[in-house]
Design a protein around this motif. Structure first.
Motif, short mmCIF file in Angstrom:
data_model
loop_
_atom_site.label_atom_id
_atom_site.label_comp_id
_atom_site.label_asym_id
_atom_site.label_seq_id
_atom_site.Cartn_x
_atom_site.Cartn_y
_atom_site.Cartn_z
N SER A 141 0.82 -1.21 0.00
CA SER A 141 0.00 0.00 0.00
C SER A 141 0.86 1.26 0.00
O SER A 141 0.57 2.22 -0.71
CB SER A 141 -0.92 0.01 1.22
OG SER A 141 -1.87 -1.01 1.13
N SER A 142 1.93 1.23 0.80
CA SER A 142 2.80 2.42 0.85
C SER A 142 3.55 2.61 -0.47
O SER A 142 3.74 3.74 -0.92
CB SER A 142 3.78 2.32 2.02
OG SER A 142 4.70 1.27 1.83
N HIS B 21 2.44 1.69 -3.41
CA HIS B 21 1.42 2.16 -4.35
C HIS B 21 1.18 3.66 -4.17
O HIS B 21 1.10 4.40 -5.15
CB HIS B 21 0.11 1.37 -4.17
CG HIS B 21 -0.99 1.83 -5.05
ND1 HIS B 21 -1.00 1.59 -6.41
CD2 HIS B 21 -2.12 2.54 -4.77
CE1 HIS B 21 -2.08 2.14 -6.92
NE2 HIS B 21 -2.79 2.70 -5.95
N LYS B 22 1.08 4.09 -2.92
CA LYS B 22 0.85 5.52 -2.64
C LYS B 22 2.03 6.36 -3.10
O LYS B 22 1.85 7.50 -3.54
CB LYS B 22 0.60 5.73 -1.15
CG LYS B 22 -0.76 5.21 -0.73
CD LYS B 22 -0.97 5.40 0.77
CE LYS B 22 -2.29 4.78 1.17
NZ LYS B 22 -2.52 4.89 2.62
N PHE C 65 3.76 5.98 -5.69
CA PHE C 65 3.74 6.14 -7.13
C PHE C 65 2.50 6.86 -7.65
O PHE C 65 2.32 7.04 -8.86
CB PHE C 65 3.86 4.78 -7.83
CG PHE C 65 5.24 4.21 -7.75
CD1 PHE C 65 6.26 4.69 -8.56
CD2 PHE C 65 5.52 3.21 -6.83
CE1 PHE C 65 7.53 4.17 -8.48
CE2 PHE C 65 6.80 2.67 -6.74
CZ PHE C 65 7.82 3.16 -7.57
N GLU C 66 1.64 7.29 -6.75
CA GLU C 66 0.43 8.00 -7.18
C GLU C 66 0.74 9.45 -7.49
O GLU C 66 1.62 10.07 -7.08
CB GLU C 66 -0.64 7.93 -6.09
CG GLU C 66 -1.23 6.57 -5.97
CD GLU C 66 -2.35 6.51 -4.92
OE1 GLU C 66 -2.44 7.39 -4.05
OE2 GLU C 66 -3.14 5.57 -5.00
#
Length: 100
Positions: A93-94, A96-97, A99-100
């Motif tokens: 999750s971290s 993914h965040k 790369f947002e």
């Protein structure tokens, strides 16, 4: 399936689940995966073949005892693996965040 086949299948599931627990404790994840597939095949056997007779009281008691032992092994496996799965989920999750 007859009574003997049903009990033999539950015994095989228990044996496989016990092997999975040992493999989890040793971090042998390829073995865990293979044993998980074997366990699924065994459970699929139970669901795919209708029971042809009512189990005797003794067989019913043995079946329940086997299922309880299977659940106990499963609980131990989950207790070992779930913290790692939770950590991995948080990590992904971290990432993914980031790369947002």
């Amino acid at each position: 399936m007859n009574e003997a086949q049903i009990l033999a299948t539950y015994k095989a599931i228990l044996a496989t689940t016990r092997q999975m627990l040992v493999a989890v404790e040793k971090n042998e994840w390829d073995t865990v995966n293979k044993l998980g597939q074997q366990c699924k095949q065994l459970t699929d056997t139970l669901t795919a073949h209708p029971i042809r007779q009512v189990l005797s009281k003794e067989a019913q008691k043995e079946k329940v005892a086997l299922i309880q032992q299977i659940f106990a092994c499963d609980a131990q496996i989950r207790a070992i693996t779930e913290p790692g799965i939770t950590r991995l989920h948080h990590y992904l999750s971290s990432v993914h965040k980031a790369f947002e």
